[in-house]
Design a protein around this motif. Structure first.
Motif, mmCIF file in Angstrom:
data_model
loop_
_atom_site.group_PDB
_atom_site.id
_atom_site.type_symbol
_atom_site.label_atom_id
_atom_site.label_comp_id
_atom_site.label_asym_id
_atom_site.label_seq_id
_atom_site.Cartn_x
_atom_site.Cartn_y
_atom_site.Cartn_z
ATOM 1 N N ARG A 6 39.273 27.561 69.674
ATOM 2 C CA ARG A 6 39.307 27.787 68.226
ATOM 3 C C ARG A 6 37.943 28.304 67.765
ATOM 4 O O ARG A 6 36.914 27.706 68.069
ATOM 5 N N ALA A 7 37.966 29.436 67.054
ATOM 6 C CA ALA A 7 36.726 29.931 66.435
ATOM 7 C C ALA A 7 36.997 30.159 64.953
ATOM 8 O O ALA A 7 38.088 30.619 64.573
ATOM 9 N N HIS A 8 36.021 29.813 64.147
ATOM 10 C CA HIS A 8 36.173 29.924 62.690
ATOM 11 C C HIS A 8 35.560 31.230 62.192
ATOM 12 O O HIS A 8 34.636 31.759 62.802
ATOM 13 N N ALA A 110 35.382 36.108 68.472
ATOM 14 C CA ALA A 110 34.603 34.962 68.973
ATOM 15 C C ALA A 110 35.517 34.083 69.833
ATOM 16 O O ALA A 110 35.132 33.651 70.929
ATOM 17 N N ALA A 111 36.742 33.837 69.355
ATOM 18 C CA ALA A 111 37.686 33.009 70.126
ATOM 19 C C ALA A 111 38.044 33.702 71.445
ATOM 20 O O ALA A 111 38.088 33.060 72.500
ATOM 21 N N GLY A 121 31.708 29.526 82.123
ATOM 22 C CA GLY A 121 30.782 28.581 81.487
ATOM 23 C C GLY A 121 29.563 29.242 80.850
ATOM 24 O O GLY A 121 28.432 28.775 81.019
ATOM 25 N N LEU A 122 29.767 30.313 80.123
ATOM 26 C CA LEU A 122 28.630 31.012 79.494
ATOM 27 C C LEU A 122 28.006 30.138 78.413
ATOM 28 O O LEU A 122 28.706 29.383 77.724
ATOM 29 N N ASP A 123 26.694 30.257 78.232
ATOM 30 C CA ASP A 123 26.074 29.502 77.132
ATOM 31 C C ASP A 123 26.297 30.261 75.815
ATOM 32 O O ASP A 123 26.775 31.402 75.799
ATOM 33 N N ASP A 124 25.946 29.595 74.702
ATOM 34 C CA ASP A 124 26.272 30.168 73.396
ATOM 35 C C ASP A 124 25.569 31.505 73.143
ATOM 36 O O ASP A 124 26.126 32.398 72.505
ATOM 37 N N LYS A 125 24.360 31.628 73.643
ATOM 38 C CA LYS A 125 23.625 32.881 73.436
ATOM 39 C C LYS A 125 24.361 34.038 74.123
ATOM 40 O O LYS A 125 24.557 35.100 73.537
ATOM 41 N N GLY A 308 31.221 25.536 65.252
ATOM 42 C CA GLY A 308 31.167 26.707 66.130
ATOM 43 C C GLY A 308 32.437 26.772 66.962
ATOM 44 O O GLY A 308 33.329 25.932 66.832
ATOM 45 N N ALA A 309 32.522 27.794 67.848
ATOM 46 C CA ALA A 309 33.721 27.963 68.677
ATOM 47 C C ALA A 309 33.809 26.799 69.667
ATOM 48 O O ALA A 309 32.809 26.410 70.257
#
Ligand code: PMV
Length: 312
Positions: A6-8, A110-111, A121-125, A308-309
């Motif tokens: 889920r991404a907003h 984003a989702a 497993g990517l980080d948020d950046k 966040g997502a």
């Protein structure tokens, strides 16, 4: 079993408008947004070695044509960046009025960025950099609360960062006057502005000033300054677009803007607008009821800051 992400959506207080590099989606200016709790997209991606192409369902309906092509182009980009081979079934459920200036592409890409790369497993950046390639504003929907997309100058350093997770007092009230698809896409409108608008350079120059001030005002928790600057920044963006003979204003839009201007004499309520005719109001929780009363003849949705997502 594939998992759902889920991404907003987010609404920019300082707008992204114009690209320095169209292919890499490097913006001409930094932007700053608030992630919204009420509007989001749920997406799952199931890779399958037996598929010969991607299959995309939106709200359980098989999508073909332009909309699918944009999703497939993004999936191709992901496959080539991370050396993935398989095609996938993509299922999205949109809890956002699509393409009416409520930034469904932000939550959608984003989702999709996160759902398609969960096993990596990517980080948020890295996710923000990736989401940017799907839709610029999607880079900001990876994070909760107030988020800045620093312009950057290359694919490597153009991504968003969270600047303030929570400022509970601020709300946005979306005034939904038109849920129909917009006349022209933000991509087209910003490209034309960047190429032809005599105000474009002034817009870019001013937005660098605006973003520094906005960060300061958010830190100060000053709703009046935040709202006033967000409103001015949105008007500057739309002014640059007006100069190429394009606009998103509908009669109801103007009616709402006029009413906000009247209300502003009494209480702190401000507006912002994106690539569509809907208006988003910025105010404090304390004034929610007064504002809703003033707009009781308009369909409204109140939203606080969203997360966040994340994986559901
Ligand atoms: O991310 P895009 O290509 O849909 O562009 C978004 C542009 C605005 O919504 C108008 C501004 C913004 O920063 O979100």
């Amino acid at each position: 079993m594939s998992r759902t992400v889920r991404a907003h959506t987010n609404i920019a207080l300082i707008k992204y408008w114009g690209k320095e590099d169209d292919n890499l989606r490097i913006p001409s200016n930094p932007s700053l947004s608030m992630t919204l709790k009420e509007f989001y997209t749920d997406t799952s991606v199931t890779y399958d070695a037996s598929l010969e192409e991607d299959i995309f369902y939106l709200d359980d309906i098989l999508v073909e044509g332009k909309e699918k092509n944009r999703v497939v182009a993004f999936m191709d980009f992901i496959r080539s960046r991370y050396q993935l081979k398989e095609y996938a079934v993509i299922r999205s459920y949109n809890h956002v009025p699509k393409a009416a200036g409520l930034a469904s592409s932000a939550s959608a890409f984003a989702a999709l960025a996160k759902a398609a790369t969960l096993d990596l497993g990517l980080d948020d950046k890295e996710l923000s950099r990736l989401a940017r390639q799907g839709s610029g504003s999607a880079s900001r929907s990876i994070y909760p609360g107030f988020v800045k997309w620093q312009k950057g100058s290359s694919d490597i350093d153009s991504y968003a960062i969270p600047i303030e997770k929570k400022w509970d007092d601020v709300i946005m009230i979306a005034c939904l006057i038109n849920k129909e698809t917009k006349n022209f896409s933000s991509t087209l409108a910003m490209e034309k502005t960047a190429k032809e608008s005599v105000y474009f350079d002034a817009w870019v120059k001013q937005s660098f000033k605006d973003i520094d001030l906005m960060e300061e005002y958010i830190k100060q928790r000053d709703i009046k300054k935040v709202g006033q600057l967000a409103q001015e920044n949105a008007l500057r963006m739309h002014a640059s677009l007006l100069a190429v003979n394009m606009w998103y204003f509908e009669p109801e839009t103007i009616m709402i803007l006029n009413r906000v201007r009247e209300l502003q004499k009494e209480i702190p309520v401000y507006f912002t607008m994106d690539a569509g005719p809907n208006v988003k109001l910025i105010t404090s929780k304390a004034y929610k009821d007064v504002v809703l009363e003033a707009f009781s003849d308009v369909e409204t949705v109140v939203s606080e800051q969203g997360p966040g997502a994340y994986v559901l």
